[in-house]
Design a protein around this motif. Structure first.
Motif, PDB file in Angstrom:
ATOM      1  N   ASP A  58      65.887  47.659  90.350  1.00 30.75           N
ATOM      2  CA  ASP A  58      66.189  49.095  90.235  1.00 30.75           C
ATOM      3  C   ASP A  58      67.565  49.406  89.646  1.00 30.75           C
ATOM      4  N   PRO A  59      68.652  48.727  90.070  1.00 26.39           N
ATOM      5  CA  PRO A  59      69.922  49.031  89.407  1.00 26.39           C
ATOM      6  C   PRO A  59      69.914  48.657  87.927  1.00 26.39           C
ATOM      7  N   TYR A  60      69.267  47.544  87.570  1.00 26.88           N
ATOM      8  CA  TYR A  60      69.146  47.212  86.147  1.00 26.88           C
ATOM      9  C   TYR A  60      68.421  48.333  85.391  1.00 26.88           C
ATOM     10  N   GLU A  61      67.344  48.846  85.991  1.00 26.12           N
ATOM     11  CA  GLU A  61      66.599  49.925  85.335  1.00 26.12           C
ATOM     12  C   GLU A  61      67.448  51.168  85.157  1.00 26.12           C
ATOM     13  N   GLY A  62      68.309  51.437  86.130  1.00 24.21           N
ATOM     14  CA  GLY A  62      69.135  52.635  86.053  1.00 24.21           C
ATOM     15  C   GLY A  62      70.106  52.618  84.899  1.00 24.21           C
ATOM     16  N   PHE A  63      70.545  51.431  84.474  1.00 27.04           N
ATOM     17  CA  PHE A  63      71.591  51.342  83.450  1.00 27.04           C
ATOM     18  C   PHE A  63      71.132  50.642  82.167  1.00 27.04           C
ATOM     19  N   MET A  64      69.865  50.263  82.077  1.00 31.19           N
ATOM     20  CA  MET A  64      69.413  49.411  80.974  1.00 31.19           C
ATOM     21  C   MET A  64      69.503  50.082  79.615  1.00 31.19           C
ATOM     22  N   TYR A  65      69.392  51.412  79.568  1.00 35.32           N
ATOM     23  CA  TYR A  65      69.373  52.069  78.271  1.00 35.32           C
ATOM     24  C   TYR A  65      70.746  52.165  77.624  1.00 35.32           C
ATOM     25  N   LEU A  66      71.798  51.756  78.332  1.00 33.82           N
ATOM     26  CA  LEU A  66      73.092  51.622  77.663  1.00 33.82           C
ATOM     27  C   LEU A  66      72.960  50.669  76.479  1.00 33.82           C
ATOM     28  N   ALA A  67      72.312  49.529  76.714  1.00 35.98           N
ATOM     29  CA  ALA A  67      72.182  48.519  75.654  1.00 35.98           C
ATOM     30  C   ALA A  67      71.313  49.022  74.506  1.00 35.98           C
ATOM     31  N   LEU A  68      70.198  49.680  74.826  1.00 36.43           N
ATOM     32  CA  LEU A  68      69.299  50.141  73.772  1.00 36.43           C
ATOM     33  C   LEU A  68      69.912  51.299  72.995  1.00 36.43           C
ATOM     34  N   LEU A  69      70.714  52.133  73.656  1.00 34.08           N
ATOM     35  CA  LEU A  69      71.414  53.201  72.941  1.00 34.08           C
ATOM     36  C   LEU A  69      72.345  52.614  71.882  1.00 34.08           C
ATOM     37  N   HIS A 418      60.649  56.148  83.716  1.00 34.46           N
ATOM     38  CA  HIS A 418      61.886  56.313  82.950  1.00 34.46           C
ATOM     39  C   HIS A 418      61.792  57.526  82.019  1.00 34.46           C
ATOM     40  N   TYR A 419      61.021  58.516  82.429  1.00 34.39           N
ATOM     41  CA  TYR A 419      60.871  59.766  81.668  1.00 34.39           C
ATOM     42  C   TYR A 419      60.318  59.543  80.269  1.00 34.39           C
ATOM     43  N   ASN A 420      59.537  58.493  80.084  1.00 38.12           N
ATOM     44  CA  ASN A 420      58.891  58.242  78.796  1.00 38.12           C
ATOM     45  C   ASN A 420      57.430  58.669  78.916  1.00 38.12           C
ATOM     46  N   GLY A 421      57.117  59.874  78.455  1.00 41.06           N
ATOM     47  CA  GLY A 421      55.769  60.374  78.649  1.00 41.06           C
ATOM     48  C   GLY A 421      55.095  60.922  77.411  1.00 41.06           C
ATOM     49  N   ASN A 422      55.625  60.581  76.224  1.00 38.15           N
ATOM     50  CA  ASN A 422      55.135  61.252  75.021  1.00 38.15           C
ATOM     51  C   ASN A 422      54.611  60.307  73.944  1.00 38.15           C
ATOM     52  N   THR A 423      54.044  59.199  74.380  1.00 37.37           N
ATOM     53  CA  THR A 423      53.448  58.283  73.401  1.00 37.37           C
ATOM     54  C   THR A 423      52.256  58.917  72.702  1.00 37.37           C
ATOM     55  N   ILE A 424      51.447  59.660  73.440  1.00 38.13           N
ATOM     56  CA  ILE A 424      50.236  60.235  72.841  1.00 38.13           C
ATOM     57  C   ILE A 424      50.578  61.309  71.809  1.00 38.13           C
ATOM     58  N   PRO A 425      51.437  62.294  72.115  1.00 37.77           N
ATOM     59  CA  PRO A 425      51.784  63.249  71.048  1.00 37.77           C
ATOM     60  C   PRO A 425      52.535  62.608  69.892  1.00 37.77           C
ATOM     61  N   VAL A 488      70.958  58.943  80.417  1.00 32.90           N
ATOM     62  CA  VAL A 488      70.819  58.180  79.172  1.00 32.90           C
ATOM     63  C   VAL A 488      69.346  57.866  78.950  1.00 32.90           C
ATOM     64  N   TYR A 489      68.623  58.910  78.557  1.00 36.28           N
ATOM     65  CA  TYR A 489      67.202  58.794  78.227  1.00 36.28           C
ATOM     66  C   TYR A 489      66.994  59.385  76.837  1.00 36.28           C
ATOM     67  N   THR A 496      61.529  58.904  66.731  1.00 36.18           N
ATOM     68  CA  THR A 496      61.752  59.465  65.401  1.00 36.18           C
ATOM     69  C   THR A 496      62.499  58.497  64.497  1.00 36.18           C
ATOM     70  N   THR A 497      63.532  57.833  65.022  1.00 39.64           N
ATOM     71  CA  THR A 497      64.335  56.960  64.170  1.00 39.64           C
ATOM     72  C   THR A 497      63.678  55.610  63.919  1.00 39.64           C
ATOM     73  N   HIS A 498      63.025  55.049  64.935  1.00 40.45           N
ATOM     74  CA  HIS A 498      62.486  53.696  64.817  1.00 40.45           C
ATOM     75  C   HIS A 498      60.975  53.656  64.572  1.00 40.45           C
ATOM     76  N   GLY A 499      60.325  54.811  64.632  1.00 43.72           N
ATOM     77  CA  GLY A 499      58.904  54.868  64.298  1.00 43.72           C
ATOM     78  C   GLY A 499      58.046  54.046  65.222  1.00 43.72           C
ATOM     79  N   ALA A 500      58.239  54.232  66.537  1.00 46.15           N
ATOM     80  CA  ALA A 500      57.547  53.383  67.509  1.00 46.15           C
ATOM     81  C   ALA A 500      57.439  54.098  68.841  1.00 46.15           C
ATOM     82  N   PRO A 501      56.448  53.713  69.643  1.00 42.88           N
ATOM     83  CA  PRO A 501      56.426  54.180  71.023  1.00 42.88           C
ATOM     84  C   PRO A 501      57.452  53.422  71.846  1.00 42.88           C
ATOM     85  N   MET A 502      57.892  54.016  72.939  1.00 43.26           N
ATOM     86  CA  MET A 502      58.738  53.288  73.871  1.00 43.26           C
ATOM     87  C   MET A 502      57.962  52.116  74.454  1.00 43.26           C
TER      88      MET A 502
END
Length: 635
Positions: A58-69, A418-425, A488-489, A496-502
């Protein structure tokens, strides 16, 4: 590397302005987030102890998007914070007693998969970081049979020896303390077993809070569930693939392919349906009286199909990445097809079973197009497109979920991680059916960051309120607070930038159509003031728009074909803002450089060959120390 030049003025579209606003906002929000919850040494401001095996993810999940950002174009400071916090969490949870030798001592691959997303993103962000490259090889050895202290894998039977595994090897005997943090939560789930005295399985609930029932659950789990292999363990292929991307060792590739092949053989042996429990002898149903259902995180308990299909998709995608062979997807396709064959038509919609119990298939729910969308993104094949289309995408699938709020634009709601809910649209957009999606999803992203910052700054977000001792449900729930407060979501920004689903949140690598490097600063990500939009993707091409919003500085962007350089650009055609083709060039490389004059932009139609290259974390600039692996004394 071919270099193209765009010199004509390109008035920035609103989506491009929104992208840069999001980058600026996320850079500042990330610093504030870390400042609020992290000490100067990278450890988290939290309680003095933590029980049970749950929680290191859980703590890793809370801060993991620092690296992907940072990978996408976040500031240099973000990379420093990402490394510091990963190191701090790893040390802190080792002190709590759950991490050993820098890896989780024991848990399942649903939670390992979630927690080690952070580690995978650091591979994309900083492949030259020796500590993490060396860790990747060491962690992989815990699953390939190379670590005597962690004998998780049986190479003869080709199986992972327990659902609960890690740096201390398979855990064949769980304790009441291991599950203490789950007791209140699992009160609301159905029972793990149908024959437990004092539990009405049909009620759909099971009182883990009752001491007598709890003791019986642990006893039966140890007797029936703690030994042998389960589909969830296929998520371990991501860790071993991650090691391959760092070091390129064929042994890692071979292990992934062989382990997946072993599961393919079990599916064939079981009549085409994947079994959810395989004993240490390799026998299906060895500890379940011959039943192929009923295993740990299997067809019966607790989530059913979710924890069957997700690891299959993750593993299949890893195999395609390593081989370029689309038939590797068949192991996941076959289970989607078998599941679809069991469908029922209810109220005009097809429902499929999510669970199998002793009485047969049950828990029918509407079929979810999310799973075939992930397969289609890897294959771009018509057959996977047909798997999406047979489910049928309703008009509501164009609606955007505004994460952190009560629903979508149309007032409906989809559960998200992780608030990722828009793969379908997003899929609808990339198919040409949702043209306003980029602007709308970026606006939704902005609302999410705003909402999360308000939560983080509120009394609810005060870490001093989470430090209380005690093992009651309220005290234990603080383990999720960093995820709940994190601002950091950026699902829309990545799409839009990478042309991919999360990525699939329970352990999937972050695949992409393209990624970027700032040529002038020799680092990953889009340069400052540059916007990018992947407008279309197909099996043989993609369309990309790039805009330099600075009227003062020239920018040079290197575009990479695929997140791991696995694709190859063949030809590039450049268009101006009026739609006129102004340049055509042969490429024949995984990298393409574009110089954008101040205020200039372009649209690129790029033909490509997919999975033409060996995948790697290697950046454009060679690492002279890549082959260097430290070795210690044997005492």
């Amino acid at each position: 590397m071919i270099k193209l030049a765009a010199e004509e003025c390109w008035v920035p579209p609103q989506w491009a302005l929104m992208e840069r606003l999001l980058f600026d906002s996320l850079n500042k929000a990330a610093v504030e987030f870390v400042s609020r919850y992290v000490r100067s040494d990278g450890t988290l401001i939290w309680r003095p102890d933590w029980p049970g095996m749950d929680g290191s993810d859980d703590p890793y999940e809370g801060f993991m998007y620092l690296a992907l950002l940072y990978v996408m174009g976040g500031s240099d400071e973000i990379l420093e914070l990402a490394h510091k916090v990963w190191e701090g969490i790893t040390w802190q949870w080792a002190e709590y007693g759950q991490i050993s030798r820098e890896f989780d001592a024991y848990y399942d691959w649903m939670h390992h998969g979630e927690g080690y997303l952070y580690f995978y993103f650091l591979g994309l962000a900083d492949p030259g970081y020796l500590k993490n490259r060396q860790r990747s090889i060491r962690f992989a050895a815990m699953y390939t049979g190379g670590d005597e202290e962690a004998p998780n894998y049986d190479p003869e039977k080709r199986l992972i020896r327990s659902p609960i595994n890690g740096s201390k090897g398979p855990r064949f005997m769980m304790t009441e303390e291991d599950w203490i943090t789950h007791r209140g939560i699992l009160d609301h789930y159905l029972a793990p077993f149908e024959d437990m005295a004092g539990v009405d399985f049909a009620s759909g609930t099971c009182s883990w809070s009752d001491d007598a029932i709890y003791k019986e659950i642990i006893r039966l789990m140890n007797e029936r569930m703690a030994r042998g292999d389960i589909p969830l363990n296929l998520n371990a292929t991501s860790m071993v693939t991650h090691a391959y991307l760092h070091a390129g060792q064929e042994a890692h590739r071979d292990w992934v392919l062989d382990y997946i092949a072993a599961w393919r053989e079990r599916i064939d042996k079981n009549g085409g349906i994947i079994p959810d429990n395989v004993g240490l002898s390799g026998e299906i149903g060895e500890y379940m009286d011959g039943k192929w259902w009923g295993g740990y995180y299997g067809w019966r308990w607790p989530h059913g199909f979710l924890t069957i299909i997700e690891p299959l998709i993750n593993a299949a995608a890893n195999a395609v990445l390593l081989t370029g062979d689309m038939k590797q997807l068949d192991i996941a396709r076959s289970q989607l097809d078998r599941n679809w064959a069991l469908r029922k038509l209810e109220n005009g919609r097809h429902s499929v079973p999510y669970k199998h119990v002793d009485a047969g298939w049950t828990d029918y729910r509407p079929a979810d197009p999310l799973y075939p969308i992930h397969l289609w993104f890897i294959s771009m094949a018509d057959e996977d497109l047909e798997r999406i289309q047979r489910i049928g995408l309703e008009e509501s699938s164009l609606a955007i979920l505004i994460p952190g709020f009560s629903g979508t634009e149309e007032g409906t709601h989809r559960n998200t991680k992780h608030y990722n809910g828009n793969t379908i649209p997003w899929f609808q957009y990339i198919q040409g059916n949702n043209p306003t999606y980029p602007q709308r999803i970026l606006e939704a992203n902005y609302k999410l960051i705003h909402n999360q910052l308000n939560k983080m700054r509120s009394p609810e977000g005060d870490p001093e309120e989470w430090r209380a001792d005690g093992y009651n449900l309220e005290a234990l729930s603080s383990i999720h607070k960093w995820q709940e407060m994190c601002p950091v979501y950026f699902e829309g920004l990545l799409q839009t930038t990478h042309g991919a689903p999360m990525h699939i949140s329970h352990g999937g690598l972050q695949h992409a159509s393209v990624r970027y490097y700032d040529a002038r600063r020799q680092r990953p990500g889009l340069p400052a003031d540059v916007g990018a939009l992947v407008e279309a993707v197909s099996a043989a091409s993609l369309t990309l728009q790039l805009v330099n919003m600075s009227l003062l500085e020239q920018k040079e962007i290197i575009v990479q074909a695929g997140a791991f350089g696995e694709h190859r650009f063949e030809e590039a055609v450049m268009f101006n803002q009026q739609g006129k083709a102004i340049q055509r060039s042969a490429v024949g490389d995984k990298w393409l450089s574009i110089e954008l004059a101040p205020g200039a932009g372009c649209r690129l139609e790029l033909s490509l060959t997919r999975y033409a290259n060996q995948p790697s974390y290697d950046s454009v600039w060679p690492d002279p120390y890549k082959e260097e692996i430290l070795s210690g004394r044997n005492l």
